[in-house]
Write an enzyme that holds these catalytic residues in place. Structure first.
Site, short mmCIF file in Angstrom:
data_model
loop_
_atom_site.label_atom_id
_atom_site.label_comp_id
_atom_site.label_asym_id
_atom_site.label_seq_id
_atom_site.Cartn_x
_atom_site.Cartn_y
_atom_site.Cartn_z
N GLU A 1 -12.99 14.38 28.18
CA GLU A 1 -14.03 15.39 28.28
C GLU A 1 -13.57 16.76 27.80
O GLU A 1 -14.37 17.68 27.65
CB GLU A 1 -14.52 15.51 29.74
CG GLU A 1 -15.24 14.27 30.25
CD GLU A 1 -16.47 13.95 29.43
OE1 GLU A 1 -17.28 14.86 29.19
OE2 GLU A 1 -16.61 12.78 29.01
N ARG B 1 -2.84 21.28 0.25
CA ARG B 1 -3.15 21.41 -1.17
C ARG B 1 -3.02 22.84 -1.67
O ARG B 1 -3.00 23.07 -2.88
CB ARG B 1 -4.55 20.86 -1.46
CG ARG B 1 -5.67 21.60 -0.77
CD ARG B 1 -6.97 20.80 -0.83
NE ARG B 1 -7.27 20.34 -2.18
CZ ARG B 1 -7.82 21.10 -3.12
NH1 ARG B 1 -8.10 22.36 -2.84
NH2 ARG B 1 -8.07 20.62 -4.31
N ASP C 1 -11.77 25.99 -6.75
CA ASP C 1 -12.43 25.15 -5.75
C ASP C 1 -13.68 25.82 -5.20
O ASP C 1 -13.81 27.04 -5.20
CB ASP C 1 -11.49 24.85 -4.58
CG ASP C 1 -10.51 23.75 -4.90
OD1 ASP C 1 -10.78 22.98 -5.84
OD2 ASP C 1 -9.48 23.66 -4.21
N PRO D 1 -15.04 21.70 19.29
CA PRO D 1 -16.36 22.09 18.79
C PRO D 1 -16.75 23.49 19.23
O PRO D 1 -17.72 24.06 18.72
CB PRO D 1 -17.30 21.03 19.38
CG PRO D 1 -16.56 20.46 20.54
CD PRO D 1 -15.11 20.53 20.18
#
Length: 246
Positions: A115, A153, A168, A88
């Site tokens: 963690e 893809r 897209d 993150p």
């Protein structure tokens, strides 16, 4: 292209190559997908790869050494490779970045757990960190699977029509246009007439206007960094005017 995932749960990640576009990429030879378990590099009979954090606190931290040993072997086997941590704290994953990743010969995706990972490994072994967004998952496996799908893809021969990837959402910096299929009338809602007129130029113009409009309605932040040409500005103005009328 080769993608290897460093994970404590290889059986989870391996499912990615058995379904959808990644399966087509693997079976067609465009993608070689493999996994590597850091427990195989633990150096202890319990195959433990985590320990308590220095400074105290809850949870456990993944040790640097087993991961580093695994990366050493991966680099030796894969050659020119980019090592990416899923975190993150990483750089947000965007379509533009996915396109760059798809051009690389090999990737190693490192999945953290607990963690987190010892910072010394992060500093010395990773080429970059990627994030799916401002939220926390139990581990990096799901994020790695997203990267695999997004990259697969774009590989040559994977999509049934090469234009699919070009059209897209985000590929041109804006969202995709609306899509319709049979039947012509569904629960009182009809397909826009322009899509059935047979005039490809009119269809293309309508789709571009709708794509710009969808971006204006749903993701106006994307338009802030775009330099729209005269045609796109006109189409967007028309779309906005139509919304005001409605």
């Amino acid at each position: 292209m080769k993608i290897e995932v460093l994970t404590l749960f290889p059986e989870l990640v391996e499912q990615t190559g058995k379904h959808g576009m990644p399966r087509i990429a693997v079976e067609g030879g465009a993608l070689q997908l493999s996994t590597r378990n850091p427990r195989d590099y633990s150096g202890n009979k319990w195959r433990r790869v985590d320990d308590r954090p220095y400074g105290g606190g809850p949870g456990m931290v993944m040790e640097a050494e087993p991961l580093a040993r695994a990366i050493t072997d991966a680099r030796a086997e894969l050659g020119d490779v980019r090592v990416i941590g899923l975190s993150p704290q990483g750089q947000p994953l965007t379509q533009a970045l996915v396109e760059k990743l798809a051009e690389m010969p090999a990737l190693v995706l490192v999945c953290g757990r607990y963690e987190g990972i010892d910072e010394r490994f992060v500093r010395t072994q990773l080429d970059m960190e990627l994030s799916l967004g401002d939220f926390v998952l139990s581990g990096g496996e799901l994020a790695a699977m997203v990267v695999i799908d997004a990259v697969a893809r774009l590989l040559p021969g994977v999509l049934g029509h090469e234009a699919s990837a070009v059209n897209d959402s985000f590929s041109a910096g804006i969202l995709d246009h609306p899509h319709y299929t049979r039947p012509e009338d569904w629960r009182g809602q009809s397909v826009p007439e322009v899509l059935m007129c047979g005039d490809h130029a009119k269809v293309a113009r309508w789709r571009l206007k709708q794509a710009l409009g969808a971006t204006w309605l749903k993701r106006p932040d994307l338009l802030e960094g775009l330099a729209l040409d005269k045609e796109k500005k006109q189409l967007l103005s028309e779309f906005i005017a139509e919304q005001n009328v409605i």
